[in-house]
Design a protein around this motif. Structure first.
Motif, PDB file in Angstrom:
ATOM      1  N   ARG A 135      -5.035   9.557  -1.715  1.00  0.00           N
ATOM      2  CA  ARG A 135      -6.040   9.095  -0.986  1.00  0.00           C
ATOM      3  C   ARG A 135      -5.214   7.367  -0.746  1.00  0.00           C
ATOM      4  O   ARG A 135      -5.036   6.857  -1.994  1.00  0.00           O
ATOM      5  CB  ARG A 135      -7.247   8.955  -1.276  1.00  0.00           C
ATOM      6  N   GLY A 136      -5.211   7.076   0.321  1.00  0.00           N
ATOM      7  CA  GLY A 136      -4.614   5.629   0.566  1.00  0.00           C
ATOM      8  C   GLY A 136      -5.963   4.699  -0.139  1.00  0.00           C
ATOM      9  O   GLY A 136      -6.920   4.982  -0.360  1.00  0.00           O
ATOM     10  N   ASN A 137      -5.531   3.345  -0.108  1.00  0.00           N
ATOM     11  CA  ASN A 137      -6.379   2.260  -0.576  1.00  0.00           C
ATOM     12  C   ASN A 137      -6.036   1.095   0.149  1.00  0.00           C
ATOM     13  O   ASN A 137      -5.167   1.095   1.066  1.00  0.00           O
ATOM     14  CB  ASN A 137      -6.414   2.108  -1.899  1.00  0.00           C
ATOM     15  N   GLU A 138      -6.673  -0.006  -0.119  1.00  0.00           N
ATOM     16  CA  GLU A 138      -6.490  -1.251   0.541  1.00  0.00           C
ATOM     17  C   GLU A 138      -5.061  -1.840   0.157  1.00  0.00           C
ATOM     18  O   GLU A 138      -4.366  -2.588   1.288  1.00  0.00           O
ATOM     19  CB  GLU A 138      -7.379  -2.378   0.342  1.00  0.00           C
ATOM     20  N   LYS A 139      -4.321  -1.431  -0.630  1.00  0.00           N
ATOM     21  CA  LYS A 139      -2.996  -1.743  -0.980  1.00  0.00           C
ATOM     22  C   LYS A 139      -1.979  -0.831  -0.521  1.00  0.00           C
ATOM     23  O   LYS A 139      -0.740  -1.101  -0.084  1.00  0.00           O
ATOM     24  CB  LYS A 139      -2.891  -2.017  -2.539  1.00  0.00           C
ATOM     25  N   TYR A 140      -1.987   0.491  -0.611  1.00  0.00           N
ATOM     26  CA  TYR A 140      -0.969   1.245  -0.091  1.00  0.00           C
ATOM     27  C   TYR A 140      -1.711   2.358   0.797  1.00  0.00           C
ATOM     28  O   TYR A 140      -2.638   3.059   0.734  1.00  0.00           O
ATOM     29  CB  TYR A 140      -0.470   2.197  -1.494  1.00  0.00           C
ATOM     30  N   THR A 141      -0.923   2.911   1.693  1.00  0.00           N
ATOM     31  CA  THR A 141      -1.194   4.183   2.491  1.00  0.00           C
ATOM     32  C   THR A 141      -0.930   5.326   1.908  1.00  0.00           C
ATOM     33  O   THR A 141      -0.156   5.374   0.916  1.00  0.00           O
ATOM     34  CB  THR A 141      -0.656   3.897   3.788  1.00  0.00           C
ATOM     35  N   THR A 142      -1.500   6.419   2.547  1.00  0.00           N
ATOM     36  CA  THR A 142      -1.052   7.769   1.759  1.00  0.00           C
ATOM     37  C   THR A 142       0.439   7.708   2.002  1.00  0.00           C
ATOM     38  O   THR A 142       1.080   8.531   0.876  1.00  0.00           O
ATOM     39  CB  THR A 142      -1.815   8.788   2.437  1.00  0.00           C
TER      40      THR A 142
END
Length: 361
Positions: free
Chosen positions: A15-22
Protein backbone atom coordinates in the motif's frame (compact mmCIF):
# COMPACT_ATOMS: atom_id res chain seq x y z
CA UNK A 1 26.79 -20.90 -5.34
CA UNK A 2 23.39 -20.24 -6.90
CA UNK A 3 20.45 -19.91 -4.52
CA UNK A 4 16.84 -20.32 -5.58
CA UNK A 5 14.62 -17.96 -3.60
CA UNK A 6 10.86 -17.73 -3.31
CA UNK A 7 9.82 -14.33 -1.92
CA UNK A 8 6.32 -13.64 -0.68
CA UNK A 9 5.25 -9.99 -0.34
CA UNK A 10 2.07 -9.32 1.62
CA UNK A 11 -0.74 -6.92 0.85
CA UNK A 12 0.03 -4.58 3.74
CA UNK A 13 3.52 -3.91 2.37
CA UNK A 14 2.36 -2.74 -1.06
CA UNK A 15 0.00 0.00 0.00
CA UNK A 16 1.22 3.47 -0.83
CA UNK A 17 1.53 6.21 1.77
CA UNK A 18 2.18 9.92 1.92
CA UNK A 19 5.88 9.32 1.24
CA UNK A 20 5.91 6.49 -1.32
CA UNK A 21 3.51 5.31 -4.02
CA UNK A 22 2.85 1.62 -4.56
CA UNK A 23 5.11 1.78 -7.60
CA UNK A 24 7.93 3.29 -5.53
CA UNK A 25 7.65 0.39 -3.09
CA UNK A 26 7.53 -2.26 -5.83
CA UNK A 27 10.44 -0.60 -7.63
CA UNK A 28 12.55 -0.75 -4.48
CA UNK A 29 11.82 -4.45 -3.99
CA UNK A 30 12.60 -5.13 -7.66
CA UNK A 31 15.97 -3.37 -7.38
CA UNK A 32 17.08 -5.96 -4.82
CA UNK A 33 15.59 -8.85 -6.78
CA UNK A 34 17.42 -7.73 -9.91
CA UNK A 35 20.69 -7.51 -7.96
CA UNK A 36 20.26 -11.11 -6.79
CA UNK A 37 19.58 -12.19 -10.37
CA UNK A 38 22.72 -10.43 -11.60
CA UNK A 39 24.68 -12.27 -8.91
CA UNK A 40 23.51 -15.58 -10.37
CA UNK A 41 20.64 -16.39 -8.01
CA UNK A 42 17.12 -17.26 -9.15
CA UNK A 43 14.04 -15.54 -7.75
CA UNK A 44 10.34 -16.37 -7.87
CA UNK A 45 8.03 -13.73 -6.47
CA UNK A 46 4.68 -14.52 -4.87
CA UNK A 47 2.73 -11.31 -4.48
CA UNK A 48 -0.50 -10.22 -2.91
CA UNK A 49 -2.07 -6.82 -3.49
CA UNK A 50 -4.51 -7.28 -6.37
CA UNK A 51 -7.60 -6.71 -4.23
CA UNK A 52 -6.10 -3.67 -2.50
CA UNK A 53 -5.09 -2.07 -5.79
CA UNK A 54 -8.50 -2.83 -7.28
CA UNK A 55 -10.22 -1.20 -4.31
CA UNK A 56 -7.94 1.82 -4.68
CA UNK A 57 -8.77 2.09 -8.38
CA UNK A 58 -12.48 2.00 -7.56
CA UNK A 59 -12.12 4.58 -4.79
CA UNK A 60 -13.37 2.24 -2.04
CA UNK A 61 -12.66 3.47 1.49
CA UNK A 62 -12.81 -0.01 3.03
CA UNK A 63 -12.20 -3.52 1.77
CA UNK A 64 -15.47 -5.17 0.59
CA UNK A 65 -16.74 -8.12 2.60
CA UNK A 66 -18.66 -9.98 -0.10
CA UNK A 67 -16.60 -12.59 -1.96
CA UNK A 68 -17.92 -11.54 -5.38
CA UNK A 69 -16.91 -7.92 -4.71
CA UNK A 70 -13.44 -9.08 -3.66
CA UNK A 71 -13.13 -11.17 -6.81
CA UNK A 72 -14.23 -8.24 -8.97
CA UNK A 73 -11.74 -5.97 -7.19
CA UNK A 74 -9.00 -8.54 -7.79
CA UNK A 75 -9.85 -8.62 -11.50
CA UNK A 76 -9.30 -4.85 -11.67
CA UNK A 77 -6.23 -4.80 -9.45
CA UNK A 78 -4.37 -7.76 -10.95
CA UNK A 79 -3.82 -5.99 -14.27
CA UNK A 80 -2.50 -2.88 -12.52
CA UNK A 81 -0.31 -4.94 -10.17
CA UNK A 82 1.39 -6.78 -13.03
CA UNK A 83 1.88 -3.55 -14.96
CA UNK A 84 3.74 -2.07 -11.99
CA UNK A 85 5.98 -5.12 -11.63
CA UNK A 86 6.62 -5.26 -15.38
CA UNK A 87 7.56 -1.57 -15.47
CA UNK A 88 9.88 -1.91 -12.49
CA UNK A 89 11.66 -5.09 -13.58
CA UNK A 90 12.08 -3.93 -17.17
CA UNK A 91 13.87 -0.82 -15.90
CA UNK A 92 16.45 -3.20 -14.40
CA UNK A 93 16.68 -5.24 -17.59
CA UNK A 94 14.51 -8.24 -16.67
CA UNK A 95 11.36 -9.76 -18.10
CA UNK A 96 8.49 -10.97 -15.94
CA UNK A 97 5.86 -13.69 -16.36
CA UNK A 98 2.45 -13.82 -14.71
CA UNK A 99 1.47 -17.13 -13.09
CA UNK A 100 -2.07 -17.41 -11.68
CA UNK A 101 -2.74 -20.53 -9.63
CA UNK A 102 -5.42 -22.00 -7.38
CA UNK A 103 -5.08 -24.57 -4.61
CA UNK A 104 -7.42 -26.91 -6.49
CA UNK A 105 -5.11 -26.85 -9.51
CA UNK A 106 -2.12 -27.74 -7.36
CA UNK A 107 -4.17 -30.61 -5.92
CA UNK A 108 -3.84 -32.39 -9.27
CA UNK A 109 -0.49 -34.17 -9.58
CA UNK A 110 -0.32 -33.42 -13.29
CA UNK A 111 -1.08 -29.73 -12.76
CA UNK A 112 1.42 -29.59 -9.91
CA UNK A 113 4.14 -31.05 -12.14
CA UNK A 114 3.15 -28.76 -15.00
CA UNK A 115 3.39 -25.68 -12.77
CA UNK A 116 6.78 -26.87 -11.51
CA UNK A 117 8.11 -27.41 -15.03
CA UNK A 118 6.85 -24.02 -16.24
CA UNK A 119 8.42 -22.19 -13.30
CA UNK A 120 11.72 -24.00 -13.83
CA UNK A 121 11.74 -23.09 -17.52
CA UNK A 122 11.08 -19.42 -16.77
CA UNK A 123 13.92 -19.15 -14.27
CA UNK A 124 16.14 -21.02 -16.73
CA UNK A 125 15.34 -18.22 -19.19
CA UNK A 126 16.25 -15.63 -16.50
CA UNK A 127 12.63 -14.45 -16.38
CA UNK A 128 11.11 -13.45 -13.02
CA UNK A 129 7.91 -15.47 -12.42
CA UNK A 130 5.33 -13.45 -10.50
CA UNK A 131 2.81 -15.75 -8.86
CA UNK A 132 -0.57 -14.88 -7.40
CA UNK A 133 -3.67 -16.80 -6.42
CA UNK A 134 -6.28 -16.66 -9.17
CA UNK A 135 -8.78 -14.80 -7.00
CA UNK A 136 -11.27 -14.35 -9.82
CA UNK A 137 -12.15 -18.06 -9.88
CA UNK A 138 -11.07 -19.08 -6.38
CA UNK A 139 -12.18 -17.60 -3.08
CA UNK A 140 -9.79 -19.61 -0.87
CA UNK A 141 -7.00 -17.03 -0.72
CA UNK A 142 -9.49 -14.20 -0.29
CA UNK A 143 -10.94 -15.89 2.79
CA UNK A 144 -7.99 -17.72 4.29
CA UNK A 145 -4.52 -17.53 2.88
CA UNK A 146 -3.07 -14.21 1.69
CA UNK A 147 -0.75 -16.30 -0.50
CA UNK A 148 1.31 -17.65 2.41
CA UNK A 149 0.41 -21.28 1.75
CA UNK A 150 0.71 -20.73 -1.99
CA UNK A 151 4.26 -19.42 -1.58
CA UNK A 152 5.25 -22.54 0.36
CA UNK A 153 3.69 -24.84 -2.25
CA UNK A 154 5.54 -22.98 -4.99
CA UNK A 155 8.78 -23.32 -3.03
CA UNK A 156 8.31 -27.08 -2.68
CA UNK A 157 7.25 -27.47 -6.31
CA UNK A 158 10.58 -26.11 -7.55
CA UNK A 159 12.70 -27.38 -4.64
CA UNK A 160 13.72 -23.85 -3.66
CA UNK A 161 16.57 -23.27 -1.24
CA UNK A 162 14.88 -20.55 0.80
CA UNK A 163 11.47 -19.00 1.30
CA UNK A 164 11.24 -15.40 2.50
CA UNK A 165 7.95 -14.26 4.04
CA UNK A 166 7.89 -10.46 4.13
CA UNK A 167 5.27 -9.05 6.45
CA UNK A 168 4.65 -6.10 8.76
CA UNK A 169 6.13 -7.56 11.96
CA UNK A 170 9.82 -7.93 12.78
CA UNK A 171 9.70 -11.41 14.35
CA UNK A 172 7.50 -14.26 15.35
CA UNK A 173 6.58 -13.71 19.01
CA UNK A 174 5.83 -15.97 21.96
CA UNK A 175 2.36 -14.40 22.05
CA UNK A 176 0.58 -11.53 20.36
CA UNK A 177 2.78 -8.43 20.92
CA UNK A 178 -0.15 -6.14 20.13
CA UNK A 179 -2.02 -7.32 23.22
CA UNK A 180 0.76 -8.67 25.44
CA UNK A 181 3.63 -6.38 26.37
CA UNK A 182 5.54 -9.40 27.75
CA UNK A 183 5.64 -11.14 24.36
CA UNK A 184 9.18 -12.16 23.45
CA UNK A 185 10.64 -12.31 19.93
CA UNK A 186 11.55 -15.76 18.65
CA UNK A 187 14.67 -15.78 16.48
CA UNK A 188 14.92 -19.48 15.64
CA UNK A 189 12.53 -22.40 15.23
CA UNK A 190 14.74 -25.45 15.01
CA UNK A 191 12.29 -28.33 14.64
CA UNK A 192 8.72 -29.32 13.85
CA UNK A 193 7.87 -29.92 17.51
CA UNK A 194 8.56 -26.28 18.35
CA UNK A 195 6.58 -25.18 15.32
CA UNK A 196 3.59 -27.37 16.16
CA UNK A 197 3.46 -26.12 19.76
CA UNK A 198 3.26 -22.45 18.87
CA UNK A 199 -0.07 -20.92 19.72
CA UNK A 200 -0.17 -17.41 18.39
CA UNK A 201 -2.95 -14.94 17.75
CA UNK A 202 -4.25 -14.74 14.20
CA UNK A 203 -5.47 -11.18 14.11
CA UNK A 204 -6.33 -9.83 10.68
CA UNK A 205 -5.72 -6.32 9.51
CA UNK A 206 -8.35 -4.43 7.57
CA UNK A 207 -6.56 -5.08 4.25
CA UNK A 208 -4.50 -8.22 4.74
CA UNK A 209 -5.97 -11.66 5.42
CA UNK A 210 -2.98 -13.80 6.33
CA UNK A 211 -2.06 -13.33 9.97
CA UNK A 212 0.46 -15.43 11.84
CA UNK A 213 -1.44 -18.72 11.55
CA UNK A 214 -1.02 -19.01 7.78
CA UNK A 215 2.64 -18.04 8.00
CA UNK A 216 3.22 -20.87 10.45
CA UNK A 217 1.44 -23.21 8.05
CA UNK A 218 3.65 -22.01 5.20
CA UNK A 219 6.76 -22.50 7.34
CA UNK A 220 5.70 -26.05 8.20
CA UNK A 221 5.11 -26.96 4.55
CA UNK A 222 8.46 -25.57 3.44
CA UNK A 223 10.66 -26.80 6.28
CA UNK A 224 9.26 -30.34 6.00
CA UNK A 225 10.55 -30.25 2.42
CA UNK A 226 14.03 -29.14 3.50
CA UNK A 227 13.56 -25.44 2.71
CA UNK A 228 14.83 -22.72 5.04
CA UNK A 229 12.22 -20.06 5.85
CA UNK A 230 12.79 -16.51 7.06
CA UNK A 231 9.97 -14.30 8.33
CA UNK A 232 10.96 -10.64 8.39
CA UNK A 233 9.65 -7.09 8.45
CA UNK A 234 9.44 -5.91 4.85
CA UNK A 235 8.17 -2.40 5.47
CA UNK A 236 11.66 -1.21 4.62
CA UNK A 237 12.44 -2.82 1.21
CA UNK A 238 16.15 -2.68 2.08
CA UNK A 239 15.48 -5.61 4.42
CA UNK A 240 14.93 -7.79 1.36
CA UNK A 241 18.34 -6.81 0.05
CA UNK A 242 19.96 -7.82 3.33
CA UNK A 243 18.14 -11.16 3.34
CA UNK A 244 19.21 -11.89 -0.23
CA UNK A 245 22.79 -11.09 0.83
CA UNK A 246 22.56 -13.83 3.44
CA UNK A 247 21.93 -11.77 6.56
CA UNK A 248 19.91 -13.37 9.35
CA UNK A 249 16.92 -11.15 10.09
CA UNK A 250 13.64 -11.78 11.86
CA UNK A 251 12.66 -15.38 12.63
CA UNK A 252 14.43 -18.29 10.95
CA UNK A 253 12.62 -21.60 10.55
CA UNK A 254 15.29 -24.22 10.03
CA UNK A 255 14.69 -27.00 7.50
CA UNK A 256 13.97 -30.57 8.55
CA UNK A 257 17.16 -32.67 8.37
CA UNK A 258 15.25 -35.48 6.63
CA UNK A 259 12.95 -33.81 4.06
CA UNK A 260 9.84 -35.71 3.00
CA UNK A 261 10.45 -35.12 -0.70
CA UNK A 262 8.45 -33.46 -3.44
CA UNK A 263 5.78 -36.15 -3.89
CA UNK A 264 5.18 -36.59 -0.16
CA UNK A 265 5.01 -32.81 0.28
CA UNK A 266 2.37 -32.65 -2.43
CA UNK A 267 0.40 -35.46 -0.79
CA UNK A 268 0.64 -33.85 2.63
CA UNK A 269 -0.18 -30.25 1.73
CA UNK A 270 -1.53 -29.71 -1.78
CA UNK A 271 -4.20 -32.36 -2.18
CA UNK A 272 -7.74 -32.03 -0.83
CA UNK A 273 -9.10 -35.37 0.39
CA UNK A 274 -12.54 -36.36 -0.90
CA UNK A 275 -13.22 -39.12 1.61
CA UNK A 276 -12.02 -40.93 4.72
CA UNK A 277 -10.82 -44.46 5.40
CA UNK A 278 -11.12 -45.64 9.01
CA UNK A 279 -8.71 -48.29 10.31
CA UNK A 280 -8.62 -50.86 13.06
CA UNK A 281 -5.91 -50.82 15.74
CA UNK A 282 -3.60 -53.21 13.90
CA UNK A 283 -3.67 -51.28 10.63
CA UNK A 284 -3.24 -47.98 12.49
CA UNK A 285 -0.08 -49.30 14.15
CA UNK A 286 1.28 -50.71 10.88
CA UNK A 287 0.73 -47.43 9.02
CA UNK A 288 2.07 -45.19 11.77
CA UNK A 289 5.08 -47.12 12.99
CA UNK A 290 5.98 -49.90 10.56
CA UNK A 291 6.00 -48.15 7.18
CA UNK A 292 3.32 -50.45 5.81
CA UNK A 293 0.95 -50.05 2.89
CA UNK A 294 -2.75 -50.14 3.71
CA UNK A 295 -4.59 -53.37 2.92
CA UNK A 296 -8.33 -53.88 2.90
CA UNK A 297 -8.16 -56.27 5.85
CA UNK A 298 -7.34 -53.32 8.15
CA UNK A 299 -10.22 -51.07 7.03
CA UNK A 300 -13.25 -50.76 9.33
CA UNK A 301 -15.35 -48.32 7.33
CA UNK A 302 -15.21 -45.68 4.62
CA UNK A 303 -16.79 -42.18 4.49
CA UNK A 304 -17.54 -40.17 1.37
CA UNK A 305 -17.96 -41.17 -2.25
CA UNK A 306 -14.88 -41.37 -4.45
CA UNK A 307 -13.46 -43.27 -7.37
CA UNK A 308 -10.08 -44.99 -7.55
CA UNK A 309 -6.92 -42.84 -7.57
CA UNK A 310 -8.48 -40.01 -5.57
CA UNK A 311 -7.03 -38.55 -2.33
CA UNK A 312 -8.40 -39.59 1.05
CA UNK A 313 -7.70 -39.08 4.73
CA UNK A 314 -6.62 -42.07 6.79
CA UNK A 315 -8.24 -42.17 10.25
CA UNK A 316 -6.92 -44.34 13.08
CA UNK A 317 -8.95 -46.45 15.49
CA UNK A 318 -9.27 -43.47 17.85
CA UNK A 319 -10.82 -41.19 15.21
CA UNK A 320 -7.68 -39.12 14.54
CA UNK A 321 -6.21 -38.34 11.13
CA UNK A 322 -2.81 -39.99 10.80
CA UNK A 323 -2.17 -39.88 7.05
CA UNK A 324 -3.30 -38.90 3.57
CA UNK A 325 -2.95 -40.92 0.43
CA UNK A 326 -4.14 -41.83 -3.04
CA UNK A 327 -6.65 -44.66 -2.79
CA UNK A 328 -6.39 -47.43 -5.38
CA UNK A 329 -9.99 -48.54 -4.79
CA UNK A 330 -13.29 -46.71 -5.08
CA UNK A 331 -15.42 -46.16 -1.98
CA UNK A 332 -18.03 -48.60 -3.33
CA UNK A 333 -15.40 -51.28 -3.91
CA UNK A 334 -14.07 -50.82 -0.36
CA UNK A 335 -17.56 -51.11 1.13
CA UNK A 336 -18.20 -54.32 -0.78
CA UNK A 337 -14.79 -55.62 0.25
CA UNK A 338 -15.41 -54.89 3.93
CA UNK A 339 -18.55 -56.98 3.85
CA UNK A 340 -16.95 -59.90 2.01
CA UNK A 341 -13.35 -59.82 3.28
CA UNK A 342 -11.91 -62.93 4.88
CA UNK A 343 -8.80 -63.25 7.00
CA UNK A 344 -7.87 -66.49 5.22
CA UNK A 345 -7.51 -64.93 1.75
CA UNK A 346 -5.17 -62.34 0.29
CA UNK A 347 -6.19 -58.76 1.04
CA UNK A 348 -6.44 -56.14 -1.76
CA UNK A 349 -4.19 -53.08 -1.66
CA UNK A 350 -6.06 -49.90 -0.69
CA UNK A 351 -3.18 -47.35 -0.48
CA UNK A 352 0.41 -48.12 -1.46
CA UNK A 353 3.07 -46.77 0.85
CA UNK A 354 4.63 -44.76 -1.99
CA UNK A 355 1.48 -42.60 -2.22
CA UNK A 356 0.85 -42.42 1.53
CA UNK A 357 2.19 -39.70 3.83
CA UNK A 358 1.88 -39.42 7.60
CA UNK A 359 0.28 -36.18 8.77
CA UNK A 360 0.69 -36.51 12.54
CA UNK A 361 3.72 -36.96 14.76
Amino acid sequence: MTTCWVIKIGTSLLRGNEKYTTFDIINNYCSYISKAQRNGDKVILVTSGAVGLGCHKMGFKTRPKEIISLQASAAIGQLHLMALYEKAMSSFGYKVAQILLTRSELGSRNSYKSASQTLRKLIEWDVIPIVNENDIISDEELKYGDNDTLSALVATAISADQLILLTDIDHLYSSNPKTNSQAKPIKDITNSIELNKLELANEQTAWGTGGIKTKLTAAKIATESGIKVQLADGRDPATLGELLDGKKIGTVFHPHPNPIGNRKSWLSHAIKPVGEIHLDAGASEAIKNKGASLLLVGVKKVSGNFISNQPVKVINNEGEEIAKGICSMSSDAIKIGIISKSATTGSPLVIHRDVLVLTSE
